[in-house]
Design a protein around this motif. Structure first.
Motif, short mmCIF file in Angstrom:
data_model
loop_
_atom_site.label_atom_id
_atom_site.label_comp_id
_atom_site.label_asym_id
_atom_site.label_seq_id
_atom_site.Cartn_x
_atom_site.Cartn_y
_atom_site.Cartn_z
N GLY A 3 0.83 -1.03 0.06
CA GLY A 3 -0.04 -0.09 0.05
C GLY A 3 0.72 1.27 0.04
N SER A 4 1.97 1.14 0.70
CA SER A 4 2.89 2.46 0.91
C SER A 4 3.47 2.63 -0.52
N LYS A 5 4.08 1.50 -1.07
CA LYS A 5 4.64 1.60 -2.40
C LYS A 5 3.74 1.95 -3.54
N LEU A 6 2.52 1.64 -3.35
CA LEU A 6 1.47 2.25 -4.34
C LEU A 6 1.24 3.51 -4.30
N VAL A 7 1.20 4.11 -3.04
CA VAL A 7 1.02 5.45 -2.77
C VAL A 7 2.20 6.29 -3.46
N GLU A 8 3.37 5.78 -3.05
CA GLU A 8 4.68 6.31 -3.79
C GLU A 8 4.68 6.37 -5.31
N GLU A 9 4.01 5.40 -5.86
CA GLU A 9 3.95 5.10 -7.45
C GLU A 9 3.01 6.12 -7.82
#
Length: 186
Positions: free
Chosen positions: A58-64
């Motif tokens: 979820g954190s990586k998706l927000v970063e992307e």
């Protein structure tokens, strides 16, 4: 057209909307205005990874998504980069619900839209009549070419090579028989 009909506000014709289409293995970030796509970027995170480890992915998706918005804003635009009016998450609410709070940190409204909502769905098969996998697989065994080929490519190549091998064996036997016949005659 679907985006123009279901996502964009007709009262605001120049509205730029960011769309995150959350799919199983890969998601797509788009910026749409006036019914046309201005920007698109593949995001290598889908809901399958979110189900594995929601916190990490979820954190990586927000970063992307933040990276995608930055790439859009600093792309080929006039002097003033255009702002996105809102972000729309496409996908079932069960998939997109937990992301709304995380993406709320982007300081723009986040909206959930289920593209399958409102579509007629066939009633489930009664329990005494389970779906037949045999019928599905048997569709590939008909003389007529199937409408959809579910066979793996390796299997198709293997069958083609077996058939070619049989044809070459027959050709070889016919050649040997012909040479034997000709040598007996002459």
């Amino acid at each position: 057209r679907w985006v123009a009909a279901h996502v964009q506000d007709p009262a605001v014709p120049d509205e730029r909307v960011g769309i995150l289409d959350l799919d199983t293995g890969l998601s797509e970030f788009l910026v749409v205005t006036q019914g046309r796509c201005e920007f698109t970027r593949a995001v290598p995170i889908g809901w399958a990874r979110l189900q594995e480890d929601a916190e990490k992915w979820g954190s990586k998706l927000v970063e992307e998504v933040l990276t995608s918005v930055d790439l859009y804003r600093h792309g080929e635009h006039e002097a003033q980069p255009p702002e996105l009016a809102r972000l729309v998450l496409l996908g079932p609410e069960a998939m997109t619900g937990p992301l709304v709070d995380r993406l709320g940190a982007m300081k723009m409204p986040v909206q959930q839209v289920d593209p399958m909502a409102g579509l007629p769905v066939a009633p489930p098969a009664p329990p005494e009549c389970p779906p037949s996998v045999t019928a599905l697989l048997g569709a590939g065994e008909t003389v007529a070419p199937p409408l959809a080929n579910f066979a793996p490519t390796e299997l198709t190549v293997h069958h083609a090579l077996e058939e070619r091998g049989r044809d070459l064996a027959w050709l070889g036997m016919l050649l040997v028989a012909t040479m034997t016949l000709l040598s007996c005659l002459f």
